[in-house]
Structure formats: C-alpha cells, structure tokens
Design a protein around this motif. Structure first.
Motif, PDB file in Angstrom:
ATOM      1  N   GLU A 209      68.514  46.860  61.926  1.00 51.61           N
ATOM      2  CA  GLU A 209      67.164  46.252  61.994  1.00 51.61           C
ATOM      3  C   GLU A 209      66.674  45.758  60.649  1.00 51.61           C
ATOM      4  O   GLU A 209      65.651  45.093  60.567  1.00 51.61           O
ATOM      5  CB  GLU A 209      66.153  47.319  62.464  1.00 51.61           C
ATOM      6  CG  GLU A 209      65.977  47.390  63.948  1.00 51.61           C
ATOM      7  CD  GLU A 209      64.728  48.189  64.342  1.00 51.61           C
ATOM      8  OE1 GLU A 209      63.840  48.433  63.511  1.00 51.61           O
ATOM      9  OE2 GLU A 209      64.690  48.586  65.519  1.00 51.61           O
ATOM     10  N   SER A 210      67.359  46.125  59.557  1.00 50.06           N
ATOM     11  CA  SER A 210      66.809  45.843  58.221  1.00 50.06           C
ATOM     12  C   SER A 210      66.876  44.360  57.878  1.00 50.06           C
ATOM     13  O   SER A 210      67.703  43.616  58.404  1.00 50.06           O
ATOM     14  CB  SER A 210      67.574  46.650  57.172  1.00 50.06           C
ATOM     15  OG  SER A 210      68.854  46.091  57.023  1.00 50.06           O
ATOM     16  N   LYS A 211      66.003  43.957  56.947  1.00 49.08           N
ATOM     17  CA  LYS A 211      65.979  42.555  56.515  1.00 49.08           C
ATOM     18  C   LYS A 211      67.291  42.209  55.825  1.00 49.08           C
ATOM     19  O   LYS A 211      67.811  41.111  55.976  1.00 49.08           O
ATOM     20  CB  LYS A 211      64.809  42.328  55.551  1.00 49.08           C
ATOM     21  CG  LYS A 211      63.460  42.355  56.249  1.00 49.08           C
ATOM     22  CD  LYS A 211      62.356  41.824  55.332  1.00 49.08           C
ATOM     23  CE  LYS A 211      61.016  42.014  56.020  1.00 49.08           C
ATOM     24  NZ  LYS A 211      60.111  42.863  55.258  1.00 49.08           N
ATOM     25  N   ALA A 212      67.816  43.155  55.047  1.00 51.57           N
ATOM     26  CA  ALA A 212      69.068  42.888  54.314  1.00 51.57           C
ATOM     27  C   ALA A 212      70.194  42.502  55.273  1.00 51.57           C
ATOM     28  O   ALA A 212      71.000  41.611  54.990  1.00 51.57           O
ATOM     29  CB  ALA A 212      69.461  44.120  53.513  1.00 51.57           C
ATOM     30  N   GLN A 213      70.230  43.134  56.420  1.00 57.14           N
ATOM     31  CA  GLN A 213      71.263  42.802  57.413  1.00 57.14           C
ATOM     32  C   GLN A 213      71.000  41.409  57.977  1.00 57.14           C
ATOM     33  O   GLN A 213      71.933  40.630  58.191  1.00 57.14           O
ATOM     34  CB  GLN A 213      71.291  43.884  58.513  1.00 57.14           C
ATOM     35  CG  GLN A 213      72.040  43.526  59.782  1.00 57.14           C
ATOM     36  CD  GLN A 213      73.543  43.250  59.525  1.00 57.14           C
ATOM     37  OE1 GLN A 213      74.045  43.353  58.404  1.00 57.14           O
ATOM     38  NE2 GLN A 213      74.245  42.828  60.570  1.00 57.14           N
ATOM     39  N   LYS A 214      69.725  41.103  58.157  1.00 60.45           N
ATOM     40  CA  LYS A 214      69.397  39.793  58.745  1.00 60.45           C
ATOM     41  C   LYS A 214      69.811  38.664  57.809  1.00 60.45           C
ATOM     42  O   LYS A 214      70.215  37.604  58.262  1.00 60.45           O
ATOM     43  CB  LYS A 214      67.913  39.727  59.109  1.00 60.45           C
ATOM     44  CG  LYS A 214      67.675  40.584  60.363  1.00 60.45           C
ATOM     45  CD  LYS A 214      66.258  40.634  60.858  1.00 60.45           C
ATOM     46  CE  LYS A 214      66.209  41.637  62.007  1.00 60.45           C
ATOM     47  NZ  LYS A 214      65.135  42.579  61.924  1.00 60.45           N
ATOM     48  N   VAL A 215      69.732  38.904  56.478  1.00 62.76           N
ATOM     49  CA  VAL A 215      70.181  37.840  55.555  1.00 62.76           C
ATOM     50  C   VAL A 215      71.680  37.976  55.221  1.00 62.76           C
ATOM     51  O   VAL A 215      72.205  37.261  54.378  1.00 62.76           O
ATOM     52  CB  VAL A 215      69.334  37.778  54.257  1.00 62.76           C
ATOM     53  CG1 VAL A 215      67.897  37.427  54.539  1.00 62.76           C
ATOM     54  CG2 VAL A 215      69.428  39.069  53.468  1.00 62.76           C
TER      55      VAL A 215
ATOM     56  N   THR B  85      62.575  52.518  63.308  1.00 61.22           N
ATOM     57  CA  THR B  85      61.685  51.521  62.689  1.00 61.22           C
ATOM     58  C   THR B  85      61.227  52.003  61.315  1.00 61.22           C
ATOM     59  O   THR B  85      61.208  51.235  60.353  1.00 61.22           O
ATOM     60  CB  THR B  85      60.444  51.312  63.587  1.00 61.22           C
ATOM     61  OG1 THR B  85      60.890  51.320  64.939  1.00 61.22           O
ATOM     62  CG2 THR B  85      59.735  50.035  63.280  1.00 61.22           C
TER      63      THR B  85
ATOM     64  N   ASP C 276      64.075  48.794  53.625  1.00 56.47           N
ATOM     65  CA  ASP C 276      63.680  47.444  53.181  1.00 56.47           C
ATOM     66  C   ASP C 276      62.757  47.508  51.963  1.00 56.47           C
ATOM     67  O   ASP C 276      62.896  46.710  51.038  1.00 56.47           O
ATOM     68  CB  ASP C 276      62.986  46.685  54.323  1.00 56.47           C
ATOM     69  CG  ASP C 276      64.013  46.079  55.279  1.00 56.47           C
ATOM     70  OD1 ASP C 276      65.168  45.861  54.847  1.00 56.47           O
ATOM     71  OD2 ASP C 276      63.668  45.857  56.454  1.00 56.47           O
TER      72      ASP C 276
ATOM     73  N   ALA D 270      63.814  45.840  48.377  1.00 58.18           N
ATOM     74  CA  ALA D 270      63.064  44.636  47.995  1.00 58.18           C
ATOM     75  C   ALA D 270      62.468  44.701  46.586  1.00 58.18           C
ATOM     76  O   ALA D 270      62.074  43.684  46.042  1.00 58.18           O
ATOM     77  CB  ALA D 270      61.930  44.404  49.004  1.00 58.18           C
TER      78      ALA D 270
END
Ligand code: UDP
Length: 441
Positions: free
Chosen positions: A271-277, A385, A392, A396
């Motif tokens: 779910e993390s932002k790092a994975q999304k990018v 969550t 994150d 960040a």
C-alpha cells in the motif's frame, strides 16, 4: 511483596565484607547456573524457535563471566551430533542435557520431559561436584525446573519469562493443551522465586495485572552489543551487500512466526507510496525449515507476497548471523516490527543502535524501547493502513530521519547495552546471595 529496588536492598558493608566489590577477577569464582530449556545459547539464531532468548542467555552468561562469575548455562540437547558441552570462554559454558528425544520438539510439547531435565541437571551437578547457590531460569518450562530444584536445596531462584502465556493467549485463537499448566507455573514462579526479572515496565504491569500481585519483580531490560550493532554509512553497507543505492529499503528481521505479524508489513508495503512509484525493496531476514511451523509461515507469506504483487520487490535473505546483520540494518531506510505482541523485541534495539528508525506495533516492550516521534513510530498492531502511513512518513523525510537516527542510537547506548543489563543482574545476584549468606553459608 513490592517491586524490589536493588540499590536499596544492597547492604554495601555486607557486600564488601564477603568480598564483593573488590576486583572480581582476583576472587574465587562463585558458580551460578542459567537454565534455558529450549533456547540453546550455543545455537544458530533466527531459525524456528531460536531468537531473543538464546541471544539473551548467551550474552548474559558470557558477560557475567567477565564480571567474575563461573557460569554454566543448561539447555536441552536437540541433536545427537551436538556437543554435550560447549566452552564459550574459560568461565562460561553451555551444557546440553539429555531430556527426552535428542531432536527438535516444539515448545508446547516439551513439558513432559522436564522431570528428566531435573534429573539430568542433578546428575551433572553431582558428577562435577558443583553446587549452584543461585539459578536463573528462562521461560516457563525452565521455571518449573527451577521450582523443583528449589525444593531439593536452598537456592536463590531468579526468573525471566521472555514470553508470557497470560499475554500471548490473548492474541492466539487456540490455546494449546499445555496452556493451563503454563499459566499455573507462570503464577507459581512469580510468587515463589526470589526475584523475577521483567524486561520492561510494560511486562511488569502485565505480570501484576494478569499473573499475581505477590512476588518480587525487578525491571532489568534486555541489552544489545553496541560494538557490533553500530552506525555504518548507508552507501557503504549497500555496496557491501550488493544492494541498489537508490531504492527505499524496508527491513523485517526475525523468526517466521504468525505472532510476528510479517503479513502486516507485506501488505503495508504493497500500500505504500514507495511501492506505487516502483522504488521499494522489502528485505525479509530470518531462517525457516520447510517441514516445521516456520516453514509453513514462510510459505504463507510468500503466497501473500505473490498475491499483492511484491514478488519482484522482495528479497528473502534467509537466516543471518549477527556479524552481518548490522550491514542489513544500516542499509535499510526503516526497520518494521509488526508483532502482535512482543515481550521486549531485541530487533528494535539492534536496528536503533545502527541508527535505523523503527516502525513498530504499539505493544509490550516495543513501547519501552521506542520513543514515538523521537526514535521511530508506534502504530496499532495489525493495522495495515497505519503501518503503510508510518513507513511513508519515514521514507519521505530525509532530514527528520537523520534526527531519528541520532536519537535512536543514543538511546540504545544510554539505556540498552549488555554491560548495563548484566551489571544490574550481577548486583541483583549479589544482593540475593548476600541475603542468604547469614543463614546458609
Ligand atoms: N536473528 C538473527 N538472525 C536472523 C533473524 C533473527 O540473529 O536471521 C536474531 C535477531 O538479531 C535478534 C533475535 O534473533 O537478536 C530475535 O530477537 P527478538 O527479541 O526480536 O524476537 P524473538 O525471536 O525473541 O521473538
């Protein structure tokens, strides 16, 4: 009885009169026994049931020997090819007693062999002509052994739980058949030992709330080896391990045990932002045996990793030795400890000593080791969550991470070194033995 304050307890003149307080290395050594039924201090750590207890007993034993004690550490022999005696240093050894089949047996099935353990202990002691006026037991199975030995001779009995059934059973759906015996022994040892060592104020609270109001408790936290677990520049650590210098690395270190909550860190990473990018690497450190419980848990975790699409982003390093673990901590951006419950959590202070911020479940001893917002973050256990958001936040903010890192390593150096832990234990032993000197010596 109330919580004991060792400094108040210690009659300083009495200690000096019997020789303590002088250079310990010049005095005849006092033999003491540490008993760790399943946590072999000489074993490889990080596989199946070998974890914090093994590290604790080994470090405590070896460090006590440097303070002038003669230390014998007793455990159950689990392999016919293992040596019966392992000499760690001139005054510290592990003794493996035969009690039941010489093979791995899960903790919940060992109790029936504990009478044999008592017999084997007594036989060894008589054969060697040693008496141990103080015995420090570890885990409830050893507590039972200690209670039997206390019936046989006048010993000072100290106990560390490492894991408390009274707490654990709140988190597991099925209590094992041995559960009620465990709870009974946990109460008996608190009420009958000369002192129980709680490893965090949280454990002391649990003991009072869930086990008994009677008995003496002293809080002495776990420690870590700050010469080994130290700050190493991240670029250097990644270069040595062959890890990508630009990825954001999330680390889990520990056994494959459902109560360790590895599933939570996997799902949080997904779910993390790092994975999304596409910049995340999840490193999972810890061993497993295919035909055992930890092998089953690893398989389950691998399936979840596939299911959430992290297969290409996950590195399983297998079991690692403490000589290489500092590189993994130092190479990582954040260490995650998602345990459902955790009596202390050595991994937290190892990571912090290496300057790696920790995101951990808000449970047990983790609440003691980690100072939220200063050395890491605490979040509700099993909240995917909350874990994702905390990971994150740390990934960040590089400047904040620098501050967390400095605070974390400073906190461990001040509060959680083995030298500090063992000097407190040694003082406690001295006080207890001094109390029995008049009547027994
Ligand atoms: N550990 C290790 N190698 C591994 C995995 C874990 O040496 O591959 C060690 C870890 O460094 C720590 C211990 O196992 O010292 C785990 O202790 P902790 O108190 O965190 O958890 P426990 O296993 O006692 O539940």
């Amino acid at each position: 009885m109330k919580t004991v304050d060792v400094d108040e307890l210690r009659p300083s003149n009495e200690l000096t009169d019997i020789g303590w307080g002088k250079d310990p290395l010049l005095l005849p050594r006092q033999a003491i026994a540490l008993i760790s039924d399943h946590g072999d201090p000489a074993a490889e750590i990080g596989v199946e049931e070998a974890g914090g207890q093994n590290v604790y007993v080994r470090q405590v034993g070896e460090t006590l020997a440097t303070l002038g004690w003669q230390v014998d550490m007793f455990t159950r022999k689990v392999n016919p090819n293992d040596r019966a005696i392992v000499q760690h240093s001139p005054h510290c050894r592990t003794i493996r007693l035969v009690a039941g089949p010489e093979q791995f047996i899960p903790r919940d099935e060992i109790f029936k062999y504990m009478p044999q353990f008592v017999e084997a202990f007594e036989a060894f002691r008589l054969q060697e002509g040693i008496s141990y006026p103080l015995i420090h037991t570890n885990y409830w199975l050893s507590a039972w052994v200690g209670l039997q030995l206390k019936k046989l001779s006048q010993i000072q009995l100290v106990h560390t739980y490492h894991s408390l059934g009274a707490v654990k059973y709140q988190f597991v759906p099925d209590r094992p058949p041995i559960g009620s015996t465990r709870l009974r022994v946990e109460r008996q040892i608190l009420e009958q030992a000369d002192c129980v060592v709680a490893t965090s104020p949280q454990e002391e609270e649990s003991l009072r709330a869930l086990v008994s109001q009677k008995g003496r408790i002293k809080v002495i936290p776990y420690g870590t080896d700050v010469n080994n677990f130290r700050i190493i520049p991240k670029t250097e650590a990644r270069a040595k391990l062959g890890l990508n210098p630009t990825e954001q690395i999330v680390l889990y270190v520990g056994r494959f045990d459902p109560r360790k909550g590895i599933e939570t860190v996997v799902r949080a990473c997904a779910e993390s932002k790092a994975q999304k990018v596409g910049n995340l690497r999840l490193a999972i450190v810890g061993g497993s045996c295919p035909d055992r419980i930890d092998g089953q848990e690893r398989k389950r975790i691998e399936q979840i990793i596939q299911e959430v699409g992290l297969a290409q982003r996950t590195l399983f390093s297998g079991q690692l030795d403490h000589s290489v673990l500092p590189l993994y901590y130092a190479a990582s951006d954040v260490c995650v400890i998602p345990s459902h419950y955790e009596p202390f959590g050595l991994v937290a202070i190892e990571a912090m000593a290496c300057g790696t911020p920790v995101v951990a479940s808000d449970v047990g001893g983790l609440k003691f080791a980690i100072v939220p917002e200063k050395t890491g973050l605490l979040v509700p256990s099993q909240s995917i969550t909350a874990f994702a958001a905390a990971i994150d936040r740390i990934l960040a903010d590089k400047w904040w991470v620098k501050q967390l890192s400095i605070n974390a390593s400073a906190r461990v150096r001040e509060q959680f070194t083995w030298a500090r832990t063992v000097s407190q234990l040694s003082n406690l032993y001295q006080c207890l033995l001094a109390g029995s000197v008049n009547s027994n010596f």
